[in-house]
Write a protein that holds these residues in place. Structure first.
Motif, PDB file in Angstrom:
ATOM      1  N   PRO A  49      24.413 -30.448   8.746  1.00 33.56           N
ATOM      2  CA  PRO A  49      25.143 -29.546   9.657  1.00 33.56           C
ATOM      3  C   PRO A  49      24.866 -28.097   9.263  1.00 33.56           C
ATOM      4  CG  PRO A  49      26.604 -31.193   8.647  1.00 33.56           C
ATOM      5  CD  PRO A  49      25.327 -31.208   7.883  1.00 33.56           C
ATOM      6  N   LEU A  50      24.431 -27.307  10.206  1.00 30.63           N
ATOM      7  CA  LEU A  50      24.189 -25.889   9.958  1.00 30.63           C
ATOM      8  C   LEU A  50      25.423 -25.064  10.305  1.00 30.63           C
ATOM      9  CD1 LEU A  50      20.565 -25.655  11.406  1.00 30.63           C
ATOM     10  CD2 LEU A  50      21.282 -26.104   9.051  1.00 30.63           C
ATOM     11  N   ARG A  51      26.024 -25.347  11.412  1.00 27.76           N
ATOM     12  CA  ARG A  51      27.295 -24.757  11.838  1.00 27.76           C
ATOM     13  C   ARG A  51      27.793 -25.598  13.004  1.00 27.76           C
ATOM     14  NH1 ARG A  51      23.465 -21.007  13.647  1.00 27.76           N
ATOM     15  NH2 ARG A  51      23.325 -20.803  15.914  1.00 27.76           N
ATOM     16  N   PRO A  52      29.053 -25.484  13.377  1.00 34.20           N
ATOM     17  CA  PRO A  52      29.540 -26.290  14.500  1.00 34.20           C
ATOM     18  C   PRO A  52      28.696 -26.085  15.754  1.00 34.20           C
ATOM     19  CG  PRO A  52      31.380 -25.296  13.353  1.00 34.20           C
ATOM     20  CD  PRO A  52      30.144 -24.717  12.738  1.00 34.20           C
ATOM     21  N   GLY A  53      28.150 -27.191  16.270  1.00 31.82           N
ATOM     22  CA  GLY A  53      27.282 -27.129  17.435  1.00 31.82           C
ATOM     23  C   GLY A  53      25.810 -27.128  17.120  1.00 31.82           C
ATOM     24  N   LEU A  54      25.427 -27.071  15.838  1.00 31.77           N
ATOM     25  CA  LEU A  54      24.013 -26.997  15.451  1.00 31.77           C
ATOM     26  C   LEU A  54      23.792 -27.798  14.182  1.00 31.77           C
ATOM     27  CD1 LEU A  54      21.268 -25.530  16.129  1.00 31.77           C
ATOM     28  CD2 LEU A  54      21.939 -23.846  14.412  1.00 31.77           C
ATOM     29  N   CYS A  55      22.783 -28.658  14.178  1.00 36.68           N
ATOM     30  CA  CYS A  55      22.436 -29.428  12.987  1.00 36.68           C
ATOM     31  C   CYS A  55      20.929 -29.667  12.985  1.00 36.68           C
ATOM     32  CB  CYS A  55      23.201 -30.752  12.925  1.00 36.68           C
ATOM     33  SG  CYS A  55      22.953 -31.819  14.358  1.00 36.68           S
ATOM     34  N   ALA A  56      20.389 -29.991  11.799  1.00 31.25           N
ATOM     35  CA  ALA A  56      18.944 -30.146  11.634  1.00 31.25           C
ATOM     36  C   ALA A  56      18.659 -31.443  10.899  1.00 31.25           C
ATOM     37  CB  ALA A  56      18.363 -28.961  10.863  1.00 31.25           C
ATOM     38  N   MET A  57      17.450 -31.967  11.097  1.00 30.86           N
ATOM     39  CA  MET A  57      16.988 -33.180  10.417  1.00 30.86           C
ATOM     40  C   MET A  57      15.462 -33.166  10.380  1.00 30.86           C
ATOM     41  SD  MET A  57      18.266 -35.462  13.600  1.00 30.86           S
ATOM     42  CE  MET A  57      19.489 -34.192  13.956  1.00 30.86           C
ATOM     43  N   ARG A  58      14.903 -33.903   9.459  1.00 32.20           N
ATOM     44  CA  ARG A  58      13.447 -34.001   9.382  1.00 32.20           C
ATOM     45  C   ARG A  58      12.935 -34.791  10.586  1.00 32.20           C
ATOM     46  NH1 ARG A  58      14.998 -35.264   3.957  1.00 32.20           N
ATOM     47  NH2 ARG A  58      14.564 -33.520   2.536  1.00 32.20           N
TER      48      ARG A  58
END
Length: 548
Positions: A113-122
């Motif tokens: 989770p980067l911030r509410p509403g945004l997340c990252a994955m490989r």
């Protein structure tokens, strides 16, 4: 024309990163919170969440009227007079996004989770599993549709920063492919070219971006063309970090994505076939479910202080409510809340539009809305048994009489004494009370200064206030008494002691635009020490309370 992009030899190649983004998430989280609380959404689709008198997030309808993030509240309202401006609550953003991340982790492990509403994955693992990056992105967007998140976006590129910018990019931007709606992919090796035309403000803080503008560096391509050593000597670590984003280079060590440790699922769910209509039958069916819920929390050394109960009937209508507890929920407490929630749901006749529908409840879900460490709720060194016994017996009486059968009185905001009294059901903590827009402390113009009367009448009692000649005392155009009070008669009963002291009348003027009448208050003391609080409205006096 941007200068050619050169990448320092010290920079390592960036791995492929997949970013999932839900536009305007704070607004969506706010609307979901209203829906769960069974409150009506704003009458206008133009919504802007406000913090510190500035716009934090806004809806599409608000942007169409010229509202932008960062605007002052007054400027935003001048651009869109119908704008709804509720306060922004970051806790709601995080809490509402947590189930979305949990659902993504069931689909693709390793989510950060980067911030509410945004997340990252490989991107490598999902691409190999689904047979391509575009198919992996489509799988994520399909999940977003199931979660009720239309308009979600997926960006894939070399490096996390480039992937974030790809998620926000248009399908016509250079070096961007759009295999489907909501998916933006920057091919491997093309991230630097994709970023070169973007303004430096995308990668730098406003103060640093202003410095770069003063030096004539306005695009990320112009910044990436500079040698990294020169940037380090001139701007230090902050400049190097922005330079690496502009070059789409990876970190020197490790990976950009640091997946979180998956949170253990504390919610429990029970499906009922056939659906259950009776509150007592449903409570009996949920006993084992409540025991499993409390046991699961105990394994993690947690207790639940706020419980979310979701009831879904056989036609898919969901009824959700959050219950709070002053101490911690036991299995019996959770079962009682299920019973009370079902009993409070109105049964809707055929053809109606709201209320309880269908043949009964088909699914029950219990989830903790707030937890605390179990050690913080252990009994102290000295015995607290009397308080425990009182709570135990009152809770048993409440379980028989219903949620509102036992309670205490609390003070809320208001001007009249009767308005300030609020009945709070037993076993409901402060988190369970719906706070008014203004607290009980005020400000409330026209409220009583100092101590309040010890006796408050549920309905004001008619009184007569007369002068020494027996003529009634009234309020003149200057908000003053028309004569000196001498005698007081309450409900036809006169007092032998004459009036000795009185205050100046003070007005209560509220909602005058709706035609509400003017009201005046007056504190009055008799010669024997008896004191009253009077209310004057439409030419008549009433007793609002009495001082001991």
């Amino acid at each position: 024309m941007s200068a050619p992009v050169t990448v320092s030899a010290a920079a390592s190649a960036a791995e492929r990163i997949l970013v999932f983004w839900v536009p305007d998430w704070p607004v969506r989280a706010y609307l979901r919170e209203l829906e769960s609380a069974e409150e009506d959404p704003p009458a206008t689709p133009a919504i802007a969440l406000i913090a510190n008198r500035q716009v934090i997030a806004c809806s599409d309808a608000a942007r169409a009227e010229g509202v932008r993030v960062g605007l002052r509240e007054t400027e935003a309202q001048s651009r869109c007079p119908s704008l709804a401006v509720p306060p922004h609550d970051p806790e709601v953003d995080e809490r509402r996004f947590a189930p979305v991340i949990a659902s993504l982790e069931h689909l693709i492990p390793g989510v950060e989770p980067l911030r509410p509403g945004l997340c990252a994955m490989r991107a490598r693992g999902p691409a190999r599993y689904y047979g391509g990056e575009d198919r992996a992105a489509d799988a994520i967007l399909s999940l977003a549709e199931q979660l009720g998140l239309p308009g979600a976006r997926v960006g894939i590129a070399d490096g996390r920063f480039a992937a974030e910018q790809a998620a926000r990019a248009s399908s016509t931007d250079p070096a961007v492919t759009a295999p489907s709606e909501g998916v933006r992919i920057v091919p491997a090796g093309a991230a630097a070219a994709f970023l070169s035309s973007l303004p430096v403000g995308r990668a730098a803080q406003p103060a640093f971006a202003e410095v770069l503008h003063g030096l004539g560096i306005r695009t990320l391509g112009a910044l990436a063309a500079l040698p990294e050593d020169a940037v380090r000597q001139r701007f230090g670590p902050e400049g190097v970090a922005v330079h690496r984003r502009a070059c789409a280079s990876g970190p020197q060590h490790g990976s950009e994505v640091r997946p979180r440790t998956p949170v253990r699922e504390l919610a429990v769910e029970l499906s009922l076939e056939p659906p259950v209509e009776s509150a007592e039958q449903l409570a009996f069916a949920c006993m084992a479910l409540a025991e499993r819920f409390v046991s699961g929390l105990a394994e993690d050394r947690l207790v639940c202080t706020a419980l979310r109960i979701e009831l879904t009937d056989d036609i898919g209508v969901r009824h959700e409510r959050v219950w709070s507890h002053p101490h911690r929920f036991t299995a019996a407490d959770a079962v009682n809340r299920v019973r009370w929630q079902v009993a409070a749901m109105p049964t809707t006749p055929a053809g109606a539009e709201s209320g309880r529908e269908g043949a009964g409840i088909a699914c029950v879900r219990l989830s903790p809305a707030h937890t605390d460490r179990a050690a913080a709720h252990e009994p102290g060194l000295w015995s607290t048994e009397p308080d425990t016994r009182v709570h135990h017996h009152l809770s048993r009486v409440q379980s028989r009489l219903g949620h509102t059968g036992v309670g205490t009185m609390g003070l809320v905001g208001g001007r009249l004494l009767a308005e300030r009294q609020s009945f709070v059901p037993w076993s409901t903590g402060r988190a369970g009370r719906r706070e008014s827009r203004s607290s009980a402390a005020g400000p409330w113009p026209g409220a009583i200064p100092g101590p309040t009367p010890s006796l408050v009448f549920p309905e004001p009692i008619p009184v007569e206030l007369c002068d020494s000649s027996g003529a009634p005392v009234a309020i003149d155009d200057e908000d003053l008494l028309t004569a000196r009070p001498a005698r007081l008669r309450v409900s036809g009963t006169g007092f032998d002691a004459p009036v000795s002291d009185w205050s100046l009348p003070w007005p209560l003027r509220e909602q005058w635009w709706r035609g509400a009448p003017e009201r005046f208050r007056l504190q009055l003391q008799l010669a024997d020490g008896d004191a009253w609080l009077l209310l004057h409205e439409q030419g008549r006096w009433h007793a609002e309370g009495r001082y001991d």
